[in-house]
Design a protein around this motif. Structure first.
Motif, PDB file in Angstrom:
ATOM      1  N   ALA A  37      -2.725  -7.050  -0.419  1.00 45.35           N
ATOM      2  CA  ALA A  37      -1.736  -8.134  -0.390  1.00 45.35           C
ATOM      3  C   ALA A  37      -1.024  -8.155  -1.731  1.00 45.35           C
ATOM      4  O   ALA A  37      -1.664  -8.198  -2.774  1.00 45.35           O
ATOM      5  N   THR A  38       0.301  -8.096  -1.676  1.00 49.16           N
ATOM      6  CA  THR A  38       1.089  -8.133  -2.902  1.00 49.16           C
ATOM      7  C   THR A  38       1.936  -9.396  -2.908  1.00 49.16           C
ATOM      8  O   THR A  38       2.387  -9.856  -1.860  1.00 49.16           O
ATOM      9  N   GLY A  39       2.164  -9.929  -4.099  1.00 45.69           N
ATOM     10  CA  GLY A  39       2.851 -11.208  -4.241  1.00 45.69           C
ATOM     11  C   GLY A  39       4.344 -11.138  -4.034  1.00 45.69           C
ATOM     12  O   GLY A  39       4.872 -10.215  -3.464  1.00 45.69           O
ATOM     13  N   THR A  40       5.047 -12.097  -4.489  1.00 45.71           N
ATOM     14  CA  THR A  40       6.478 -12.342  -4.380  1.00 45.71           C
ATOM     15  C   THR A  40       6.845 -12.735  -2.956  1.00 45.71           C
ATOM     16  O   THR A  40       6.962 -13.891  -2.664  1.00 45.71           O
ATOM     17  N   LYS A  41       7.025 -11.775  -2.054  1.00 46.80           N
ATOM     18  CA  LYS A  41       7.303 -12.096  -0.651  1.00 46.80           C
ATOM     19  C   LYS A  41       6.063 -11.904   0.213  1.00 46.80           C
ATOM     20  O   LYS A  41       6.159 -11.834   1.429  1.00 46.80           O
ATOM     21  N   TRP A  42       4.930 -11.784  -0.357  1.00 43.67           N
ATOM     22  CA  TRP A  42       3.655 -11.604   0.330  1.00 43.67           C
ATOM     23  C   TRP A  42       3.706 -10.459   1.327  1.00 43.67           C
ATOM     24  O   TRP A  42       3.878 -10.647   2.520  1.00 43.67           O
ATOM     25  N   GLY A  43       3.526  -9.261   0.797  1.00 43.50           N
ATOM     26  CA  GLY A  43       3.432  -8.089   1.639  1.00 43.50           C
ATOM     27  C   GLY A  43       1.978  -7.787   1.950  1.00 43.50           C
ATOM     28  O   GLY A  43       1.111  -7.879   1.088  1.00 43.50           O
ATOM     29  N   TYR A  44       1.727  -7.450   3.194  1.00 43.42           N
ATOM     30  CA  TYR A  44       0.372  -7.134   3.631  1.00 43.42           C
ATOM     31  C   TYR A  44       0.348  -5.713   4.173  1.00 43.42           C
ATOM     32  O   TYR A  44       1.167  -5.346   5.012  1.00 43.42           O
ATOM     33  N   ASP A  45      -0.597  -4.906   3.706  1.00 46.23           N
ATOM     34  CA  ASP A  45      -0.780  -3.537   4.170  1.00 46.23           C
ATOM     35  C   ASP A  45      -2.203  -3.389   4.687  1.00 46.23           C
ATOM     36  O   ASP A  45      -3.157  -3.532   3.933  1.00 46.23           O
ATOM     37  N   TYR A  46      -2.336  -3.118   5.989  1.00 45.93           N
ATOM     38  CA  TYR A  46      -3.635  -2.820   6.578  1.00 45.93           C
ATOM     39  C   TYR A  46      -3.810  -1.319   6.455  1.00 45.93           C
ATOM     40  O   TYR A  46      -3.228  -0.551   7.233  1.00 45.93           O
ATOM     41  N   LEU A  47      -4.582  -0.894   5.471  1.00 45.94           N
ATOM     42  CA  LEU A  47      -4.617   0.503   5.068  1.00 45.94           C
ATOM     43  C   LEU A  47      -5.192   1.434   6.135  1.00 45.94           C
ATOM     44  O   LEU A  47      -4.718   2.560   6.290  1.00 45.94           O
ATOM     45  N   GLN A  48      -6.202   1.016   6.891  1.00 47.18           N
ATOM     46  CA  GLN A  48      -6.794   1.894   7.899  1.00 47.18           C
ATOM     47  C   GLN A  48      -5.860   2.094   9.099  1.00 47.18           C
ATOM     48  O   GLN A  48      -5.852   3.135   9.719  1.00 47.18           O
ATOM     49  N   ASP A  49      -5.081   1.059   9.430  1.00 47.44           N
ATOM     50  CA  ASP A  49      -4.273   1.103  10.641  1.00 47.44           C
ATOM     51  C   ASP A  49      -2.822   1.497  10.390  1.00 47.44           C
ATOM     52  O   ASP A  49      -2.066   1.699  11.340  1.00 47.44           O
ATOM     53  N   GLY A  50      -2.398   1.561   9.131  1.00 45.65           N
ATOM     54  CA  GLY A  50      -1.019   1.912   8.822  1.00 45.65           C
ATOM     55  C   GLY A  50      -0.025   0.816   9.166  1.00 45.65           C
ATOM     56  O   GLY A  50       1.142   1.074   9.419  1.00 45.65           O
ATOM     57  N   ILE A  51      -0.461  -0.428   9.204  1.00 43.34           N
ATOM     58  CA  ILE A  51       0.409  -1.556   9.533  1.00 43.34           C
ATOM     59  C   ILE A  51       0.808  -2.249   8.233  1.00 43.34           C
ATOM     60  O   ILE A  51      -0.033  -2.519   7.383  1.00 43.34           O
TER      61      ILE A  51
END
Length: 162
Positions: free
Chosen positions: A123-137
């Motif tokens: 999870a990265t800040g500013t606009k709240w980006g979410y990366d599900y690393l195993q699923d590529g989402i």
């Protein structure tokens, strides 16, 4: 008279235990992971320890009130500066706390162990980006309330994920 008083104590203790056991699993949601199960089991263990302490302390207190009342002809015994009593009420709570600390520490340590996670999210800040690393989402969320909802001052209770 004493047996009647002890009957009330026994009835109160049974009511407390039955009420605790039938409390719809403490109104907690069903655990869905191993860590959640450990936390739930820890909660249940600590709850039963608390119930046991309650029953013992209040049972002894009510028994003492009924058995050693002045109307029954008893006179108070002075037992201040009794070393054995002071050691007992220091050691017994200490042992209870140690008994509760071991499973609590074990659960906290297992929560901190991230060696084999079920899912990894970055999870990265500013606009709240979410990366599900195993699923590529990946997606971004601003957790913004729509302008129309703000202008109309409506309270729909929903937050929009964009």
């Amino acid at each position: 008279m004493i047996s009647k008083g002890l009957g009330w104590v026994a009835a109160a203790a049974m009511w407390l235990v039955a009420g605790t056991a039938l409390a719809n699993r403490y109104r907690l949601p069903e655990p869905q992971s191993i860590i959640a199960r450990e936390i739930y089991d820890l909660h249940t263990l600590i709850m039963w320890i608390i119930v046991g302490i309650f029953v013992v302390v209040f049972g002894a207190m009510i028994y003492s009130i009924i058995k050693h009342r002045t109307a029954a002809g008893h006179k108070a015994e002075p037992f201040h500066e009794n070393v054995m009593v002071e050691i007992a009420w220091t050691i017994v709570p200490f042992l209870i706390l140690i008994g509760m600390a071991y499973p609590a520490t074990k659960t906290v340590i297992s929560m901190k162990d991230t060696a084999s996670p079920d899912m990894t999210i970055r999870a990265t800040g500013t606009k709240w980006g979410y990366d599900y690393l195993q699923d590529g989402i990946s997606f971004y969320s601003s957790l913004a309330t729509p302008r129309k909802q703000i202008d109309e001052n409506s309270n729909s209770g929903q937050t929009r994920f964009s």
